[in-house]
Design a protein around this motif. Structure first.
Motif, PDB file in Angstrom:
ATOM      1  N   ARG A  18       0.825  -1.211   0.000  1.00 53.75           N
ATOM      2  CA  ARG A  18       0.000   0.000   0.000  1.00 53.75           C
ATOM      3  C   ARG A  18       0.859   1.261   0.000  1.00 53.75           C
ATOM      4  NH1 ARG A  18      -2.599  -4.170   2.055  1.00 53.75           N
ATOM      5  NH2 ARG A  18      -4.868  -4.265   1.868  1.00 53.75           N
ATOM      6  N   TYR A 331      -8.521   5.308  -0.704  1.00 50.52           N
ATOM      7  CA  TYR A 331      -7.307   4.581  -0.303  1.00 50.52           C
ATOM      8  C   TYR A 331      -6.975   4.810   1.166  1.00 50.52           C
ATOM      9  CZ  TYR A 331      -2.224   4.425   0.456  1.00 50.52           C
ATOM     10  OH  TYR A 331      -0.982   4.230   0.985  1.00 50.52           O
ATOM     11  N   ARG A 335      -7.000   1.999   4.021  1.00 55.03           N
ATOM     12  CA  ARG A 335      -5.737   1.607   4.667  1.00 55.03           C
ATOM     13  C   ARG A 335      -5.886   1.594   6.183  1.00 55.03           C
ATOM     14  NH1 ARG A 335      -0.423   5.267   3.761  1.00 55.03           N
ATOM     15  NH2 ARG A 335      -1.786   6.740   4.861  1.00 55.03           N
ATOM     16  N   SER A 344      -7.343  -0.349  -0.535  1.00 56.84           N
ATOM     17  CA  SER A 344      -6.124   0.430  -0.357  1.00 56.84           C
ATOM     18  C   SER A 344      -4.898  -0.213  -1.018  1.00 56.84           C
ATOM     19  CB  SER A 344      -5.833   0.641   1.134  1.00 56.84           C
ATOM     20  OG  SER A 344      -5.757  -0.594   1.812  1.00 56.84           O
TER      21      SER A 344
END
Length: 496
Positions: A18, A331, A335, A344
């Motif tokens: 990520r 995202y 996350r 994410s």
């Protein structure tokens, strides 16, 4: 502040899959901020002329510009102090805890998903006129634009920012050509002041002009405020690029400041010159493509298709940059576990949040398709009205929450390192909160706006129900969460 939620610590591989890539400097950030807004200088703002006349729209633009100066300077202080991709969610998380962070992120998510859907709808209408395609083929234009610009954002951050800079400069160049071309034909009194109040209190045409600056009174100026918002809407998305900025602590405040200065100059030039040519304020207030209609007055209808192509550049710039924004926003929330963590994931080589970008685009496209199916021939009215107004309402609510976060951070975290300090301080934040609240009030006075607000509230209730039942038990110690928890621990130690 974190009671009622559960965290889990993820291993190194979670964050390695990520990662984002740093690339943006000051001028890339400037282009990202200006590009996200610039379509509002091509269309949308002009509808406010019917609410308040030229003087009313001028006052509304002044008031809204003050609001955005207060907002951007508050954000410019918070962003380098909390240099994470989360933006508004990140600020609210540190100031108001997980519930406040999620709610703020949810509000901003609504704005960033719907705004490009509205933009691509009008952009596709331009393309339909240029290439003379059937109205039944509009969904193919929507699908094509979403596909192309989602792929551009997935391919790589370098290409995405280069494209952003190029489109923003082209859009400003288009506006610049219009301003220079308009000056010789401008007659402010005759054309800009060609609105009068009718017997029913609505705007009517005043042949020959020479009317009042405020034909619909001071209340008309206040009613024009939601339309003036379109001259600045979405510059607040800039902090979402914090983790892709080379030096966010120095560059983010500069990008925000240079961006709002550029937009204020452009806003007042387009308001003055677009209304002062033979088209006039009244005709402009009824136009779906005010800049294009202005070009037609200056250069004639014989090159209308070329002018329509030129006028679409501003829409392209905003569409591209807000796709970037919703990709980073989804995202960041994913996350941290607020949204499903699959969203994410970033590309192994290109380091772009491809799952978030794809999902945001799919939702925007589906919203347009469902609207077309349900509204039928009235889809243009609904998209231009309700969806646009949902974006404005969610933006105003987001501004209230962000400036509320600013005030709480000033109060509760005075020792937080602040590389940049807003010159307007608490006064700027309170001013933004007040003006955003006034805009929401005037939205509620109009039936179409009221419908939009109720739809927004329904979406937010569903989101909060999800967080209460599931989301709050699945949070992850992302950079935003660790930063907030660390400062909460420090505060508790100081108290003890």
């Amino acid at each position: 502040m974190s009671k009622g939620v559960k965290y889990k610590k993820m291993d190194k591989s979670y964050f390695e899959s990520r990662e984002l890539k740093r690339h943006a400097g000051v001028w890339s950030l400037w282009a990202l901020g200006v590009g996200a807004v610039i379509s509002g200088h091509f269309s949308g703002w002009n509808l406010g002329l019917a609410s308040g006349g030229w003087g009313g729209m001028f006052v509304a633009t002044c008031i809204v510009a003050i609001m955005y100066v207060g907002l951007t300077q508050s954000v410019a202080e918070m962003s380098p102090a909390l240099p994470h991709t989360g933006g508004a969610y990140s600020f609210a998380r540190s100031a108001m805890g997980p519930w406040g962070g999620f709610f703020t992120g949810l509000v901003e998510n609504l704005e960033f998903i719907l705004t490009p859907a509205v933009i691509v709808f009008f952009l596709s209408n331009y393309m339909q006129g240029i290439f003379e395609t059937s109205p039944e083929l509009l969904p193919l234009w929507w699908f094509g634009f979403y596909t192309i610009f989602t792929l551009l954002n997935i391919v790589g951050v370098e290409l995405s920012f280069r494209f952003t800079v190029a489109l923003t400069l082209l859009a400003l160049g288009c506006l610049g050509i219009f301003w220079v071309s308009s000056i010789g034909s401008a007659d402010f009194t005759t054309y800009a002041l060609d609105i009068k109040a009718g017997a029913d209190g609505t705007a009517e045409h005043l042949p020959g002009g020479g009317g009042s600056l405020f034909p619909l009174g001071w209340e008309g100026a206040l009613k024009a405020m939601p339309f003036a918002v379109w001259l600045f809407l979405a510059i607040e998305q800039l902090p979402l690029a914090a983790e892709e900025s080379v030096d966010p602590k120095k560059d983010m405040p500069k990008g925000l400041t240079y961006g709002i200065i550029t937009l204020i100059i452009s806003a007042f030039l387009i308001l003055w010159l677009n209304a002062s040519i033979p088209l006039g304020s009244f005709a402009l207030s009824q136009s779906g493509e005010p800049l294009l209609d202005g070009f037609k007055v200056l250069y004639g209808d014989h090159i209308a298709k070329l002018l329509a192509l030129v006028a679409s550049i501003g829409l392209l710039a905003s569409f591209h940059t807000i796709i970037f924004a919703f990709g980073r926003q989804i995202y960041s929330l994913s996350r941290a576990g607020y949204f499903p963590v699959l969203l994410s994931l970033t590309h192994s080589k290109r380091k772009t949040p491809y799952t978030a970008l794809i999902l945001g685009s799919v939702i925007g496209f589906l919203v347009l398709m469902v609207t077309k199916f349900l509204a039928g021939n009235e889809s243009e009215v609904f998209i231009g009205g309700a969806l646009l107004n949902i974006a404005v309402f969610s933006a105003m609510l987001s501004y209230i929450l962000q400036c509320g976060s600013f005030l709480l951070l000033r109060k509760n975290k005075p020792d937080l390192e602040r590389p940049y300090v807003s010159p307007f301080g608490k006064f700027g934040a309170w001013t933004t909160i007040l003006l955003a609240s006034v805009i929401i009030y005037f939205q509620l006075q109009d039936q179409s706006y009221r419908t939009a607000v109720f739809i927004s509230i329904g979406y937010l209730i569903i989101g909060l129900a999800y967080f209460a039942l599931k989301g709050r038990h699945r949070l992850i110690l992302s950079p935003e969460e660790e930063f907030a928890l660390e400062h909460e621990t420090k505060k508790a130690l100081v108290k003890n």
